[in-house]
Structures are given as structure tokens and as C-alpha cells.
Design a protein around this motif. Structure first.
Motif: not given
Lengths: 231, 177
Positions: A6-17
């Protein structure tokens, strides 16, 4: 295990946004004077005790009543039309929802650059100076005296830059009133954040002098010292 | 209320840190706010309000690296911008009466991949995503998240619980929380 994913997924999504937002608004924003004033207030006074810097002020309700009576009297005595927000000559204040809008209409013959620079004539030793804006049409400098818990903002603007400017008059302690200093017309108000502000029309330039830690009279004395700089 | 927050910056170092954060991240924060509000005036207000919040929590920023400071600044301003947008729509800012989910991590089916979690992120509402990011990615405590986002701690717990359930595929998001 899942928290890691979850951490990795949220971080990737954050950088994308963040990347999307940066791309959508790729040019850096030029923050408005209103915002810069708000932020300066936040930073410059962040160490002050607001109780110490509270000066004399007129309660808002009383100030509004006084202002209305003054306008009514002026209108009756001069026979002028009942334009409650009209100031001197071609200057007018219009109250909006949260702020006031200062409108200036006589800008045709005013300089479009700061052909002549001005400065404050008071002794500024003990103050730390920081220039925030220095363009050919706009200059803003802040002076902070941490020992005496005082700060000043000095602005010089061309009229066309200043012609429709928002004034931070929401819940103002003293709402905008017309003043005259050294024969020059201007206005004064005290914001809800206890900033005293003079806006003056001097030699076809617009000056804004805001202060914290001063009384209205002290700030008026400072306004009187505005002078041309030596070229 | 503003003067109360201002008094919370006690040291010159904290004051410098606040000014550094503003200089470093204001453009990014403005763009994030603009992506939500699409109004320069309101986006500037969101940035200003974010810094009032940051000042209130400045002692936490002290402890964190630059990358984390950046994340917090973005999350805070995004949360504020979302609240402003929600207020314009006259919708509830926070739905505290989130129905209890009976799913716990242990009850959710074990087989899920990282790609599936990534796909499930789109089902999170912005508010859930903000809270989930601070909890899972930045590993703040619920109490810290409550202060950072200025929401009730019960709401934080509910959002963490809900976000985990959605991400692990045990529940569908409805976009409202």
C-alpha cells in the motif's frame, strides 16, 4: 506485508498526481500583492505577542457608524450624490464579499514605470531590510525591527499596476477612510490582523505603507517622510 | 485565531523553516490547489491557509526530511483545497457517520498484487487518499494526521480502515468520503 505494498502504491500515485499538476500549470504563478501581504504578516509577526502589539483601535461597529455619518454629512453639506464608497477625485472603493476593491480611473497621464523612486525618510537603523519586489513598475520592501517588534512595508507602484487592487478589509478594525497627508490624498484602514495601512497618491504614483507595532499617528508621521531618492 | 498560531513559532530556527518551506514549495502547493479549485484567488487562499496549518504543526516538520516536508505540504494544501471546493458545493466536509466495515485486514482475501492495489487507488476519494497517504506512506500516527489535516481522530481511524479495505479489494469506494 500489505502495508508495504500500500505504501509503495500510494507513493507512486502521489508522485503521479504531483507530476500532473506541475504539467497542467507549468508556468510559475506570480502571487498577488494580497497574498504576499498575508504571507508577510504570517512570517514577520510569527514571533510577536499579539497582545503586546495591539494598539488603540475603534471598535468596528462604532467605526462603521462614524464612517456612515461622515459620508452622509459630506453628502448633505456638499450636495454631492450619495456615492457611499466614493473617495477623492477618481478613486472609489467598492465593498465586495470579503474584501474591498480600490478603483482608480485617472491613470492616463500617470507614469507607466517608476521613473522616480521614493523612499522613507525615517531612521531605519535597527531594521532589517528585505526587498520582495523590484520591478520597473512596482517596488516593495519590508523592514523588520525584531527588538522593538515593529515591521513596515513600503510599496511604490505605478497607477496602472495599482488601478484595481483588493484591500484586505474583511472584518476591518477601522474600515477605509479618506485622509490627507502633506497635501496628498489617500486612505487609511486597519485590517482585522491589526495591520495599519496608508495608501497614498503622491506625484502620480501609488504608495502603500503598512505597519505593525505602530499607532495610526506614528504611521502617519512615517508617511510624511516619503521623499524622492537621489538618482 | 491567527495570532494564536503565530505565537506557536517560538524560535528563529522554526521561523526560518517556515520561510524556507514557503519559498521552496509555494509554487507546487499553488499548482496542487489550482488543480482542485481552478481559481487563482482561491488557490492563493488555500496556500495561505496551508501555511497557517503548517505553522500550527511546525514542530513536526522539524523532524522530517525534505521529501517528507514536500509530501506534507502537498497533502495539507490539497486537503484545504478540497474542503473549500466541498463548501462551495454545500456538501458535507467530512462524513463522520461512515458505516462500519466488518472487514479487517485479516478477513480480506489474501491474494492481491501490487498492481491490483494500484488499480484500487482510483476508488479512493481524495479525502481518503490524503489520510491513507499520511498513514501508510509517511507513517504518521492517527493523532498526528488528525492535527495535520484538522479532522477528528475518529474520522482518521475510519478513513484508514476504509482506505485499507478499498485498497485490498474488500470494499468498493463511493467517492464520497
Amino acid at each position: 506485508m500489505y502495508n508495504e505494498m500500500i505504501r509503495e502504491a500510494l507513493r507512486a500515485d502521489f508522485e503521479r498526481e504531483v507530476g500532473i499538476a506541475a504539467e497542467e500549470f507549468s508556468l510559475d504563478h506570480k502571487f498577488s500583492r494580497r497574498h504576499l501581504r498575508q504571507m508577510k504578516r504570517l512570517f514577520a509577526l510569527s514571533e510577536e505577542n499579539s497582545a503586546e502589539k495591539r494598539g488603540r483601535h475603534i471598535p468596528l461597529k462604532k467605526a462603521v457608524v462614524i464612517a456612515i455619518i461622515a459620508v452622509l454629512l459630506t453628502a448633505i453639506l456638499t450636495g454631492a450624490s450619495m456615492l457611499i464608497y466614493k473617495l477623492w477625485d477618481n478613486y472609489r472603493i467598492r465593498d465586495l464579499d470579503l474584501y474591498s476593491l480600490l478603483e482608480i480611473t485617472d491613470i492616463e497621464n500617470a507614469p507607466t514605470t517608476l521613473e522616480q523612486r521614493y523612499e522613507l525618510g525615517i531612521d531605519l537603523s535597527g531594521y532589517k531590510r528585505k526587498v520582495h519586489i523590484d520591478e520597473c513598475f512596482e517596488f516593495m520592501a519590508e523592514y523588520t525591527n525584531e527588538k522593538e517588534k515593529k515591521h513596515l512595508v513600503f510599496e511604490q507602484n505605478t497607477k496602472d499596476v495599482y488601478q484595481n487592487v483588493f484591500l484586505n478589509t474583511e472584518d476591518a478594525i477601522v474600515p477605509p477612510v479618506e485622509v490627507e497627508i502633506n497635501g496628498y490624498k489617500g486612505l487609511f484602514f486597519e485590517s482585522k490582523y491589526e495591520d495599519m495601512v496608508y495608501i497614498m497618491d503622491i506625484d502620480n504614483y501609488m504608495f502603500e505603507i503598512a505597519g505593525g507595532g505602530f499607532t495610526r499617528e506614528e504611521l502617519a508621521e512615517i508617511v510624511k517622510t516619503i521623499r524622492k531618492t537621489e538618482k | 485565531m491567527l495570532s494564536f498560531y503565530l505565537q506557536m513559532v517560538e524560535t528563529p530556527e522554526e521561523k526560518s523553516l517556515v520561510e524556507f518551506l514557503y519559498t521552496e514549495y509555494r509554487q507546487l502547493m499553488f499548482k496542487i490547489a489550482m488543480s482542485v479549485l481552478h481559481n487563482e484567488y482561491e488557490a492563493e487562499d488555500a496556500v495561505h491557509e496551508a501555511f497557517v496549518r503548517i505553522i500550527k504543526n511546525i514542530s513536526k516538520f522539524h523532524e522530517y526530511s525534505c521529501q517528507e516536508n514536500r509530501a506534507y505540504a502537498v497533502i495539507v494544501v490539497k486537503g484545504i483545497a478540497l474542503n473549500m471546493k466541498n463548501k462551495q458545493k454545500d456538501s458535507e466536509e467530512y462524513l463522520d457517520d461512515i458505516p462500519d466495515s466488518h472487514c479487517t485486514e485479516e478477513e480480506i482475501e489474501v491474494k492481491i498484487t501490487c498492481e491490483e492495489i494500484m488499480a484500487n487507488i482510483s476508488a479512493l476519494s481524495p479525502a481518503l487518499k490524503n489520510t491513507a497517504y499520511l498513514y501508510f506512506a509517511e507513517q504518521l500516527t492517527p493523532a498526528e494526521i488528525s492535527e495535520m489535516l484538522d479532522i477528528k481522530i475518529d474520522t482518521v481511524y475510519q478513513r484508514i480502515h476504509r482506505a485499507r479495505a478499498i485498497l485490498l479489494g474488500g470494499e468498493k469506494g463511493n467517492g464520497n468520503v
